[in-house]
Design a protein around this motif. Sequence first.
Motif, PDB file in Angstrom:
ATOM      1  N   GLY A 135     -17.599   6.330  -9.311  1.00  0.00           N
ATOM      2  CA  GLY A 135     -17.740   4.895  -9.464  1.00  0.00           C
ATOM      3  C   GLY A 135     -16.453   4.110  -9.339  1.00  0.00           C
ATOM      4  N   ASP A 136     -15.310   4.779  -9.333  1.00  0.00           N
ATOM      5  CA  ASP A 136     -14.024   4.087  -9.236  1.00  0.00           C
ATOM      6  C   ASP A 136     -13.565   3.986  -7.787  1.00  0.00           C
ATOM      7  N   LEU A 137     -12.801   2.967  -7.517  1.00  0.00           N
ATOM      8  CA  LEU A 137     -12.110   2.811  -6.249  1.00  0.00           C
ATOM      9  C   LEU A 137     -10.627   3.009  -6.529  1.00  0.00           C
ATOM     10  N   GLU A 138      -9.922   3.684  -5.633  1.00  0.00           N
ATOM     11  CA  GLU A 138      -8.486   3.866  -5.794  1.00  0.00           C
ATOM     12  C   GLU A 138      -7.789   3.351  -4.542  1.00  0.00           C
ATOM     13  N   VAL A 139      -6.785   2.500  -4.745  1.00  0.00           N
ATOM     14  CA  VAL A 139      -6.055   1.920  -3.624  1.00  0.00           C
ATOM     15  C   VAL A 139      -4.554   2.085  -3.836  1.00  0.00           C
ATOM     16  N   ALA A 140      -3.849   2.156  -2.730  1.00  0.00           N
ATOM     17  CA  ALA A 140      -2.387   2.270  -2.764  1.00  0.00           C
ATOM     18  C   ALA A 140      -1.844   1.733  -1.451  1.00  0.00           C
ATOM     19  N   GLY A 141      -0.544   1.537  -1.434  1.00  0.00           N
ATOM     20  CA  GLY A 141       0.112   1.092  -0.219  1.00  0.00           C
ATOM     21  C   GLY A 141       0.186   2.207   0.813  1.00  0.00           C
ATOM     22  N   PRO A 142       0.659   1.885   1.997  1.00  0.00           N
ATOM     23  CA  PRO A 142       0.630   2.843   3.100  1.00  0.00           C
ATOM     24  C   PRO A 142       1.731   3.896   3.096  1.00  0.00           C
ATOM     25  N   ARG A 143       2.735   3.766   2.186  1.00  0.00           N
ATOM     26  CA  ARG A 143       3.896   4.648   2.292  1.00  0.00           C
ATOM     27  C   ARG A 143       4.458   4.983   0.909  1.00  0.00           C
ATOM     28  N   VAL A 144       4.867   6.227   0.732  1.00  0.00           N
ATOM     29  CA  VAL A 144       5.566   6.631  -0.494  1.00  0.00           C
ATOM     30  C   VAL A 144       6.990   6.088  -0.411  1.00  0.00           C
ATOM     31  N   GLU A 145       7.433   5.482  -1.498  1.00  0.00           N
ATOM     32  CA  GLU A 145       8.752   4.851  -1.556  1.00  0.00           C
ATOM     33  C   GLU A 145       9.470   5.289  -2.835  1.00  0.00           C
ATOM     34  N   LEU A 146      10.782   5.131  -2.854  1.00  0.00           N
ATOM     35  CA  LEU A 146      11.585   5.377  -4.056  1.00  0.00           C
ATOM     36  C   LEU A 146      11.936   4.033  -4.679  1.00  0.00           C
ATOM     37  N   LEU A 147      11.584   3.863  -5.940  1.00  0.00           N
ATOM     38  CA  LEU A 147      11.768   2.577  -6.608  1.00  0.00           C
ATOM     39  C   LEU A 147      13.200   2.058  -6.559  1.00  0.00           C
ATOM     40  N   PRO A 148      14.238   2.881  -6.767  1.00  0.00           N
ATOM     41  CA  PRO A 148      15.597   2.321  -6.674  1.00  0.00           C
ATOM     42  C   PRO A 148      15.912   1.720  -5.303  1.00  0.00           C
ATOM     43  N   ARG A 149      15.419   2.322  -4.253  1.00  0.00           N
ATOM     44  CA  ARG A 149      15.658   1.766  -2.906  1.00  0.00           C
ATOM     45  C   ARG A 149      14.962   0.415  -2.746  1.00  0.00           C
ATOM     46  N   LEU A 150      13.739   0.332  -3.269  1.00  0.00           N
ATOM     47  CA  LEU A 150      12.997  -0.929  -3.181  1.00  0.00           C
ATOM     48  C   LEU A 150      13.698  -2.019  -3.980  1.00  0.00           C
ATOM     49  N   SER A 151      14.163  -1.661  -5.161  1.00  0.00           N
ATOM     50  CA  SER A 151      14.850  -2.637  -6.009  1.00  0.00           C
ATOM     51  C   SER A 151      16.144  -3.123  -5.356  1.00  0.00           C
ATOM     52  N   ALA A 152      16.883  -2.215  -4.745  1.00  0.00           N
ATOM     53  CA  ALA A 152      18.119  -2.602  -4.060  1.00  0.00           C
ATOM     54  C   ALA A 152      17.820  -3.534  -2.886  1.00  0.00           C
ATOM     55  N   ALA A 153      16.775  -3.245  -2.136  1.00  0.00           N
ATOM     56  CA  ALA A 153      16.387  -4.100  -1.005  1.00  0.00           C
ATOM     57  C   ALA A 153      15.950  -5.474  -1.497  1.00  0.00           C
ATOM     58  N   TYR A 154      15.188  -5.496  -2.584  1.00  0.00           N
ATOM     59  CA  TYR A 154      14.750  -6.771  -3.147  1.00  0.00           C
ATOM     60  C   TYR A 154      15.961  -7.597  -3.589  1.00  0.00           C
ATOM     61  N   ALA A 155      16.887  -6.968  -4.295  1.00  0.00           N
ATOM     62  CA  ALA A 155      18.079  -7.673  -4.768  1.00  0.00           C
ATOM     63  C   ALA A 155      18.875  -8.244  -3.593  1.00  0.00           C
TER      64      ALA A 155
END
Length: 126
Positions: A56-76
């Motif tokens: 009964g559940d739906l599970e969704v995620a983005g298209p790619r595995v990422e490393l949070l520190p890299r994402l945070s650095a890019a955002y900053a």
Amino acid sequence: MVRSAQFHDMARQALGWGRDAAGPGTSQVPALRIQPIAVPALVQPAARGRRGRHPGDLEVAGPRVELLPRLSAAYAATRGDDVRVVDVPAGEAVDGGVLLPGADALLAGPTFAEWLAGQPTAATGR
């Protein structure tokens, strides 16, 4: 019920979690492997009738595995924040990919890089 991976905005939130913990101008960000998704992509799975790990559940995620520190650095960098992101161990409870979606999850874009390109920058402020 829709079970979702972390949202792209977690990169921004993570910057605040460890801000200045390793000294001024730094942010300690846990070395988490995540598969972030854009909030608007959450409407797609219901329309497609996908099911998740639990009946009964739906599970969704983005298209790619990422490393949070890299994402945070890019955002900053996009926001003009010259903070230095320092990777810190995430801990045994989340090592090994426990935050990643199951094999049956619906993967939906945009990627983090595509999402970030549409976010306000330091230059535009919008």
